[in-house]
Design a protein around this motif. Structure first.
Motif, mmCIF file in Angstrom:
data_model
loop_
_atom_site.group_PDB
_atom_site.id
_atom_site.type_symbol
_atom_site.label_atom_id
_atom_site.label_comp_id
_atom_site.label_asym_id
_atom_site.label_seq_id
_atom_site.Cartn_x
_atom_site.Cartn_y
_atom_site.Cartn_z
ATOM 1 N N TYR A 57 0.827 -1.211 0.000
ATOM 2 C CA TYR A 57 0.000 0.000 0.000
ATOM 3 C C TYR A 57 0.862 1.262 0.000
ATOM 4 O O TYR A 57 0.470 2.273 -0.582
ATOM 5 C CB TYR A 57 -1.017 -0.024 1.152
ATOM 6 C CG TYR A 57 -2.210 -0.880 0.790
ATOM 7 C CD1 TYR A 57 -3.222 -0.375 -0.013
ATOM 8 C CD2 TYR A 57 -2.280 -2.205 1.194
ATOM 9 C CE1 TYR A 57 -4.290 -1.162 -0.397
ATOM 10 C CE2 TYR A 57 -3.342 -3.005 0.821
ATOM 11 C CZ TYR A 57 -4.350 -2.476 0.021
ATOM 12 O OH TYR A 57 -5.402 -3.267 -0.373
ATOM 13 N N ARG A 60 1.565 2.040 -3.505
ATOM 14 C CA ARG A 60 0.392 2.612 -4.194
ATOM 15 C C ARG A 60 0.106 4.028 -3.714
ATOM 16 O O ARG A 60 -0.331 4.880 -4.481
ATOM 17 C CB ARG A 60 -0.809 1.693 -4.011
ATOM 18 C CG ARG A 60 -0.624 0.405 -4.810
ATOM 19 C CD ARG A 60 -1.753 -0.557 -4.607
ATOM 20 N NE ARG A 60 -3.027 -0.024 -5.020
ATOM 21 C CZ ARG A 60 -4.191 -0.475 -4.560
ATOM 22 N NH1 ARG A 60 -4.224 -1.447 -3.673
ATOM 23 N NH2 ARG A 60 -5.310 0.043 -4.997
ATOM 24 N N SER A 178 -15.375 -4.437 -13.642
ATOM 25 C CA SER A 178 -15.511 -5.779 -14.207
ATOM 26 C C SER A 178 -16.772 -6.503 -13.751
ATOM 27 O O SER A 178 -17.123 -7.535 -14.314
ATOM 28 C CB SER A 178 -14.290 -6.616 -13.820
ATOM 29 O OG SER A 178 -14.224 -6.726 -12.401
HETATM 30 C C1 BJW Z 1 -11.261 -0.062 -18.850
HETATM 31 C C2 BJW Z 1 -10.053 0.466 -19.244
HETATM 32 C C3 BJW Z 1 -10.101 1.679 -19.919
HETATM 33 C C4 BJW Z 1 -9.615 -1.389 -18.273
HETATM 34 N N1 BJW Z 1 -11.266 2.275 -20.126
HETATM 35 N N2 BJW Z 1 -12.419 0.545 -19.073
HETATM 36 C C5 BJW Z 1 -21.012 -14.012 -3.916
HETATM 37 C C6 BJW Z 1 -22.031 -13.116 -4.135
HETATM 38 C C7 BJW Z 1 -22.005 -11.880 -3.534
HETATM 39 C C8 BJW Z 1 -20.948 -11.487 -2.743
HETATM 40 C C9 BJW Z 1 -19.928 -12.388 -2.532
HETATM 41 C C10 BJW Z 1 -19.976 -13.625 -3.085
HETATM 42 N N3 BJW Z 1 -18.864 -14.278 -2.684
HETATM 43 C C11 BJW Z 1 -18.126 -13.450 -1.916
HETATM 44 C C12 BJW Z 1 -18.757 -12.288 -1.811
HETATM 45 C C13 BJW Z 1 -18.300 -11.097 -1.109
HETATM 46 C C14 BJW Z 1 -17.109 -10.373 -1.747
HETATM 47 C C15 BJW Z 1 -17.066 -10.582 -3.252
HETATM 48 O O1 BJW Z 1 -17.662 -9.848 -4.029
HETATM 49 N N4 BJW Z 1 -16.307 -11.550 -3.719
HETATM 50 C C16 BJW Z 1 -16.223 -11.840 -5.169
HETATM 51 C C17 BJW Z 1 -14.787 -12.111 -5.523
HETATM 52 C C18 BJW Z 1 -17.206 -12.916 -5.507
HETATM 53 N N5 BJW Z 1 -17.305 -8.981 -1.446
HETATM 54 C C19 BJW Z 1 -16.905 -8.451 -0.287
HETATM 55 O O2 BJW Z 1 -16.321 -9.104 0.556
HETATM 56 C C20 BJW Z 1 -17.287 -7.025 -0.051
HETATM 57 N N6 BJW Z 1 -17.945 -6.919 1.200
HETATM 58 C C21 BJW Z 1 -19.115 -7.527 1.425
HETATM 59 O O3 BJW Z 1 -19.682 -8.200 0.585
HETATM 60 O O4 BJW Z 1 -19.592 -7.294 2.693
HETATM 61 C C22 BJW Z 1 -20.764 -8.000 3.097
HETATM 62 C C23 BJW Z 1 -21.971 -7.132 2.988
HETATM 63 C C24 BJW Z 1 -22.241 -6.400 1.855
HETATM 64 C C25 BJW Z 1 -23.383 -5.637 1.780
HETATM 65 C C26 BJW Z 1 -24.240 -5.601 2.830
HETATM 66 C C27 BJW Z 1 -23.958 -6.316 3.979
HETATM 67 C C28 BJW Z 1 -22.818 -7.104 4.043
HETATM 68 C C29 BJW Z 1 -16.035 -6.140 0.038
HETATM 69 C C30 BJW Z 1 -15.346 -6.029 -1.277
HETATM 70 C C31 BJW Z 1 -14.041 -5.252 -1.108
HETATM 71 C C32 BJW Z 1 -13.276 -5.125 -2.418
HETATM 72 N N7 BJW Z 1 -11.982 -4.577 -2.146
HETATM 73 C C33 BJW Z 1 -11.079 -4.281 -3.276
HETATM 74 C C34 BJW Z 1 -9.709 -3.832 -2.721
HETATM 75 C C35 BJW Z 1 -9.794 -2.400 -2.185
HETATM 76 C C36 BJW Z 1 -8.451 -1.933 -1.662
HETATM 77 C C37 BJW Z 1 -7.392 -1.859 -2.734
HETATM 78 O O5 BJW Z 1 -7.572 -1.164 -3.748
HETATM 79 O O6 BJW Z 1 -6.346 -2.482 -2.550
HETATM 80 O O7 BJW Z 1 -11.653 -3.294 -4.129
HETATM 81 S S1 BJW Z 1 -10.857 -5.693 -4.362
HETATM 82 C C38 BJW Z 1 -10.772 -4.752 -5.840
HETATM 83 O O8 BJW Z 1 -11.891 -5.111 -6.694
HETATM 84 C C39 BJW Z 1 -11.005 -3.287 -5.428
HETATM 85 C C40 BJW Z 1 -11.940 -2.809 -6.499
HETATM 86 O O9 BJW Z 1 -12.651 -1.659 -6.062
HETATM 87 C C41 BJW Z 1 -12.811 -3.999 -6.762
HETATM 88 C C42 BJW Z 1 -13.507 -3.975 -8.100
HETATM 89 O O10 BJW Z 1 -12.588 -4.014 -9.141
HETATM 90 P P1 BJW Z 1 -12.852 -3.188 -10.466
HETATM 91 O O11 BJW Z 1 -12.824 -1.740 -10.169
HETATM 92 O O12 BJW Z 1 -14.056 -3.691 -11.143
HETATM 93 O O13 BJW Z 1 -11.514 -3.502 -11.302
HETATM 94 P P2 BJW Z 1 -11.178 -4.754 -12.246
HETATM 95 O O14 BJW Z 1 -9.713 -4.799 -12.409
HETATM 96 O O15 BJW Z 1 -11.850 -5.989 -11.784
HETATM 97 O O16 BJW Z 1 -11.855 -4.377 -13.661
HETATM 98 C C43 BJW Z 1 -11.418 -3.269 -14.415
HETATM 99 C C44 BJW Z 1 -12.393 -3.046 -15.569
HETATM 100 O O17 BJW Z 1 -11.992 -1.877 -16.279
HETATM 101 C C45 BJW Z 1 -12.473 -4.186 -16.576
HETATM 102 O O18 BJW Z 1 -13.846 -4.445 -16.878
HETATM 103 C C46 BJW Z 1 -11.740 -3.632 -17.812
HETATM 104 O O19 BJW Z 1 -12.310 -4.098 -19.033
HETATM 105 C C47 BJW Z 1 -11.998 -2.156 -17.655
HETATM 106 N N8 BJW Z 1 -10.978 -1.301 -18.252
HETATM 107 N N9 BJW Z 1 -9.043 -0.444 -18.910
HETATM 108 C C48 BJW Z 1 -12.406 1.647 -19.710
HETATM 109 N N10 BJW Z 1 -8.959 2.252 -20.382
#
Ligand code: BJW
Length: 235
Positions: A57, A60, A178
């Motif tokens: 971190y 970053r 994504s």
């Molecule tokens: C471009 C481009 C260009 C590239 N132009 N586009 C099953 C169902 C539901 C939930 C779960 C489940 N199993 C597990 C869960 C829970 C879990 C989860 O979702 N897991 C999955 C892996 C399945 N979620 C959690 O644990 C969350 N909390 C939670 O659910 O609490 C319980 C609760 C919720 C609600 C009510 C009550 C209780 C917490 C999630 C925390 C995510 N944390 C991170 C790290 C943050 C710190 C850090 O930065 O280090 O957040 S993980 C990482 O992924 C980061 C991002 O914000 C997040 C999303 O990623 P993002 O932004 O989508 O990036 P990418 O790389 O995946 O995609 C990039 C996109 O850009 C692509 O589509 C490219 O095509 C595009 N792109 N260049 C336009 N130039």
């Protein structure tokens, strides 16, 4: 300019900052090279090896000083300034490029790199400089400081405010995310269930593309300003 702008909610992800030089999480060149983000962005990984996580971190946090907002960030700030209806920008990003571009009605649902928390005393504030090896400035715990970001298994910020905005929005737009991570990946369904029109702006189709009514594909720095101009020209 018309005063009949519908309620608008925009969700951004790592793709909007990619052209500023911040890597996305998934796909080629993803952030945690050699690791799945799901294995390392967790409280358990921090408990196991806090210094490793803090060094990651710190790198970053330092990188933020070397990057700048791109035309997509600026276009959203321009849209906010011109929009006369309810407006909310939700970002999953922990960078500060939206605010540096001028966005104000902004929620960081996954936290902010520029802030820290102390796991012992609960301190939560902006703090500059490296975190690895550093004691909490309030209670002295070491390791105690962690970045104020939301890891897997933790509850994202501002969910009540987000739910309320999704329930009343007429237009929901997701940019550069994504659709792999919940609850953000489910926002499109909530907006649709309340009757909103939904648009995905992404480099390429995402895992959840089929859930959007309309799509624009291409780099954010090109397609976001074009979409904003089109929307504002409609009046
Ligand atoms: C471009 C481009 C260009 C590239 N132009 N586009 C099953 C169902 C539901 C939930 C779960 C489940 N199993 C597990 C869960 C829970 C879990 C989860 O979702 N897991 C999955 C892996 C399945 N979620 C959690 O644990 C969350 N909390 C939670 O659910 O609490 C319980 C609760 C919720 C609600 C009510 C009550 C209780 C917490 C999630 C925390 C995510 N944390 C991170 C790290 C943050 C710190 C850090 O930065 O280090 O957040 S993980 C990482 O992924 C980061 C991002 O914000 C997040 C999303 O990623 P993002 O932004 O989508 O990036 P990418 O790389 O995946 O995609 C990039 C996109 O850009 C692509 O589509 C490219 O095509 C595009 N792109 N260049 C336009 N130039």
């Amino acid at each position: 300019m018309s005063s009949h702008h519908p309620a608008l909610v925009i969700l951004t992800g790592a793709g909007i900052s990619a052209e500023s030089g911040l890597p996305t999480f998934r796909g080629a060149g993803g952030l945690w090279e050699g690791h799945r983000v799901e294995d390392v962005a967790t409280p358990e990984a921090f408990a196991r090896d806090p210094e490793l996580v803090l060094r990651f971190y710190d790198a970053r946090r330092q990188a933020l000083a070397r990057v700048a907002p791109n035309p997509a960030h600026f276009a959203l700030a321009r849209l906010e300034a011109a929009w006369q209806g309810p407006f909310l920008l939700i970002t999953q990003n922990v960078d500060d490029l939206h605010e540096r571009a001028g966005s104000r009605k902004l929620l960081h649902m996954h936290g902010e790199l520029v802030r820290v928390r102390c796991v012992r005393c609960g301190l939560n504030e902006r703090l500059e400089g490296p975190l690895a090896g550093r004691a909490c400035p309030r209670c002295g715990a070491r390791p105690g400081l962690r970045p104020d970001v939301v890891w897997f298994g933790e509850i994202p910020y501002s969910l009540d405010e987000i739910e309320a905005a999704l329930a009343r929005c007429a237009l929901f737009v997701a940019i550069g995310t994504s659709g792999e991570v919940y609850p953000a990946a489910g926002f499109v369904d909530e907006a649709r269930a309340h009757g909103a029109h939904t648009i995905e702006l992404n480099l390429e189709p995402s895992r959840i593309s089929a859930r959007f009514a309309e799509h624009r594909f291409g780099p954010a720095s090109r397609i976001v300003p074009a979409w904003v101009e089109e929307l504002l020209a409609r009046g």
